[in-house]
Enzyme design. Structure first.
Site, PDB file in Angstrom:
ATOM      1  N   GLU A  51      61.907  42.220  37.994  1.00 14.19           N
ATOM      2  CA  GLU A  51      61.795  42.686  36.612  1.00 14.19           C
ATOM      3  C   GLU A  51      62.362  44.096  36.454  1.00 14.19           C
ATOM      4  OE1 GLU A  51      57.902  41.639  35.044  1.00 14.19           O
ATOM      5  OE2 GLU A  51      57.874  43.454  33.826  1.00 14.19           O
ATOM      6  N   LYS A  73      54.664  46.082  42.011  1.00 11.78           N
ATOM      7  CA  LYS A  73      55.490  47.189  41.537  1.00 11.78           C
ATOM      8  C   LYS A  73      56.316  47.708  42.711  1.00 11.78           C
ATOM      9  CE  LYS A  73      53.975  47.437  37.322  1.00 11.78           C
ATOM     10  NZ  LYS A  73      54.858  47.296  36.147  1.00 11.78           N
ATOM     11  N   ASP A 104      58.484  44.195  40.173  1.00 10.67           N
ATOM     12  CA  ASP A 104      58.778  44.909  38.923  1.00 10.67           C
ATOM     13  C   ASP A 104      59.161  46.348  39.254  1.00 10.67           C
ATOM     14  OD1 ASP A 104      58.960  45.981  36.406  1.00 10.67           O
ATOM     15  OD2 ASP A 104      56.927  45.444  35.777  1.00 10.67           O
ATOM     16  N   GLY A 140      51.957  42.340  30.043  1.00  8.83           N
ATOM     17  CA  GLY A 140      50.749  43.066  29.663  1.00  8.83           C
ATOM     18  C   GLY A 140      50.950  44.569  29.683  1.00  8.83           C
ATOM     19  N   SER A 187      49.276  41.855  38.223  1.00  4.33           N
ATOM     20  CA  SER A 187      50.281  42.855  38.530  1.00  4.33           C
ATOM     21  C   SER A 187      49.655  43.901  39.447  1.00  4.33           C
ATOM     22  CB  SER A 187      50.752  43.490  37.211  1.00  4.33           C
ATOM     23  OG  SER A 187      51.642  44.531  37.454  1.00  4.33           O
ATOM     24  N   ASP A 216      62.225  43.679  30.690  1.00 10.62           N
ATOM     25  CA  ASP A 216      60.982  44.076  30.037  1.00 10.62           C
ATOM     26  C   ASP A 216      61.284  45.209  29.055  1.00 10.62           C
ATOM     27  OD1 ASP A 216      58.584  45.386  29.421  1.00 10.62           O
ATOM     28  OD2 ASP A 216      57.774  45.395  31.428  1.00 10.62           O
ATOM     29  N   LYS A 262      56.250  41.305  25.440  1.00  9.26           N
ATOM     30  CA  LYS A 262      54.997  41.975  25.103  1.00  9.26           C
ATOM     31  C   LYS A 262      54.994  42.161  23.597  1.00  9.26           C
ATOM     32  CE  LYS A 262      54.942  44.513  29.464  1.00  9.26           C
ATOM     33  NZ  LYS A 262      54.908  45.822  30.138  1.00  9.26           N
ATOM     34  N   LYS A 318      52.610  39.946  41.040  1.00  5.20           N
ATOM     35  CA  LYS A 318      53.769  40.809  40.777  1.00  5.20           C
ATOM     36  C   LYS A 318      53.511  42.152  41.434  1.00  5.20           C
ATOM     37  CE  LYS A 318      54.807  43.072  36.531  1.00  5.20           C
ATOM     38  NZ  LYS A 318      55.061  42.913  35.082  1.00  5.20           N
TER      39      LYS A 318
HETATM   40  O1  OSB Z   1      56.005  46.941  33.460  1.00  6.67           O
HETATM   41  O2  OSB Z   1      54.918  45.172  33.033  1.00  6.67           O
HETATM   42  C1  OSB Z   1      54.960  46.389  33.171  1.00  6.67           C
HETATM   43  C2  OSB Z   1      51.428  47.827  32.909  1.00  6.67           C
HETATM   44  C3  OSB Z   1      51.687  48.949  32.192  1.00  6.67           C
HETATM   45  C4  OSB Z   1      52.978  49.234  31.825  1.00  6.67           C
HETATM   46  C5  OSB Z   1      54.019  48.411  32.187  1.00  6.67           C
HETATM   47  C6  OSB Z   1      53.758  47.264  32.900  1.00  6.67           C
HETATM   48  C7  OSB Z   1      52.449  46.986  33.300  1.00  6.67           C
HETATM   49  C8  OSB Z   1      52.066  45.870  34.129  1.00  6.67           C
HETATM   50  C9  OSB Z   1      50.608  45.436  34.076  1.00  6.67           C
HETATM   51  O3  OSB Z   1      52.796  45.341  34.913  1.00  6.67           O
HETATM   52  C10 OSB Z   1      50.386  44.197  33.320  1.00  6.67           C
HETATM   53  C11 OSB Z   1      48.925  44.002  32.976  1.00  6.67           C
HETATM   54  O4  OSB Z   1      48.185  43.483  33.810  1.00  6.67           O
HETATM   55  O5  OSB Z   1      48.518  44.357  31.856  1.00  6.67           O
HETATM   56 MG    MG Z   2      57.491  45.432  33.602  1.00  2.00          MG
END
Ligand code: OSB
Ligand code: MG
Length: 359
Positions: free
Chosen positions: A214, A164, A189, A291, A136, A239, A263, A162
């Protein structure tokens, strides 16, 4: 087994690269490592993954620390527990606070597996010893830095990326990645940053052939997501607003999404997560493991959990080197051919670096 003690150890892990999302920026990952002991002196490990501020979801480190010490521990201490599946039942008097519950519940699963001398993945009837994983990528200052960052990950072996996104930072950075790396599985995301008013900008993403987008809309929304799902071709993944199997039922009934980023901490622990996996498989909803920038404790659990049959898409479970200079476990997760190994020891399969924890 009898729960004799439940203790928390605060840690602060500086991130190798700051992580910027539509709602904020993280430079370090603070978390609590939970150690549960039984009457024989066995130890189970869990992680409280909540962030310091309530900007991803409502729970924070402070709220969950309070709920764990004041409400969760008294419900479990000195209790005899035959199987960790009963923990969810014992914690029923506590509404919400999924992340606090999960921190303790997952530690009890680890404790149970260790008493049985099996790994967690064996309890989950897992199939694989190696998992294809993804990475990510946070919002970057400019497109050159973004391409450099993504290039490093692709070179390291990740082929699911992924990004952001947020309004004003979406189509163009995704297009640039797609152009440079046409063969990777690319997705986005939004962490709740859009509303129905942005529908035309979101429709534009359809030309990029993304794996999914996402959580485009707000955390409690199912209806607008269902409207969007009818208007765009890019599959929608949810999510933030998936807290239970009931939320997944709402998704199916309304047609709000095609996929669930699952998660364990966001749904209160392993028992609920298992129910969600079973429901998604039954209903044909794609489910994959997300994650929370976990330390090695949470990530070891994620690897154990995601190794079961049913996870049909690479999770947000990256190598140690994507996150931290110094982790709380002695083992390091190293990427080989885009895969991470599932830890093979008993329980979650990793050992604590007690020096880092100050024990
Ligand atoms: O939205 O999936 C998410 C990390 C922190 C809070 C929200 C998210 C995320 C990630 C990172 O996308 C995922 C990871 O590598 O742990
Ligand atoms: Mg997310």
């Amino acid at each position: 087994m009898k729960i004799k003690s439940i203790r928390s150890y605060l840690v602060n892990l500086p991130l190798i690269t700051p992580f910027k999302t539509s709602y904020g920026e993280l430079h370090e990952k603070k978390c609590d490592i939970i150690i549960v002991t039984d009457e024989l002196g066995n130890e189970g490990y869990g992680e409280l993954v909540a962030f310091e501020t309530p900007d991803y979801v409502s729970e924070t480190l402070d709220t969950e620390r309070l709920i764990i010490s004041k409400d969760i521990i008294p419900l479990l201490i000195n209790k005899k527990i035959k199987h960790p599946e009963v923990v969810t039942e014992l914690l029923k008097p506590v509404k919400g606070h999924w992340m606090g519950k999960s921190a303790v519940e997952t530690a009890i699963w680890d404790l149970y597996a260790k008493r049985q001398h099996v790994s967690l993945s064996e309890l989950f009837h897992s199939q694989s010893k190696h998992l294809v994983v993804g990475v990510s990528v946070g919002i970057q200052e400019d497109l050159d830095l973004l391409l450099e960052q993504v290039g490093n990950y692709v070179e390291a072996g990740y082929d699911r990326v992924k990004l952001k996104i947020k309004p004003g930072y979406d189509y163009e950075p995704l297009r640039v990645i797609k152009e440079a790396y046409p063969n990777i599985m690319l997705m986005a995301d939004a962490n709740s940053a859009y509303t129905l008013k942005d529908i035309n900008q979101l429709k534009k993403l359809d030309t990029l052939n993304l794996m999914m987008v996402e959580q485009p809309f707000s955390t409690d929304d199912f209806l607008d997501h269902a409207i969007l799902a009818k208007e765009i071709e890019t599959p929608i993944c949810l999510d933030e607003n998936i807290r239970s199997v009931e939320d997944c039922k709402l998704v199916v009934a309304l047609g709000s999404a095609h996929a669930i980023n699952l998660k364990i901490p966001r749904v209160g622990g392993i028992t609920e997560a298992q129910k969600i996996v079973a429901y998604c498989l039954d209903q044909g909803l794609l489910v994959w493991l997300g994650g929370m920038l976990e330390s090695g404790v949470g990530r070891a659990l994620n690897l154990q959990f995601a190794s079961q049959a049913g996870f049909g898409f690479p999770g947000d479970i990256s190598a140690t080197s994507r996150y931290f200079h110094q982790d709380v476990i002695n083992e390091e997760f190293i990427l080989h051919n885009g895969c991470l190994p599932v830890p093979q020891g008993i329980g979650i399969g990793v050992t604590l670096n007690k020096e880092v924890l100050g024990i």
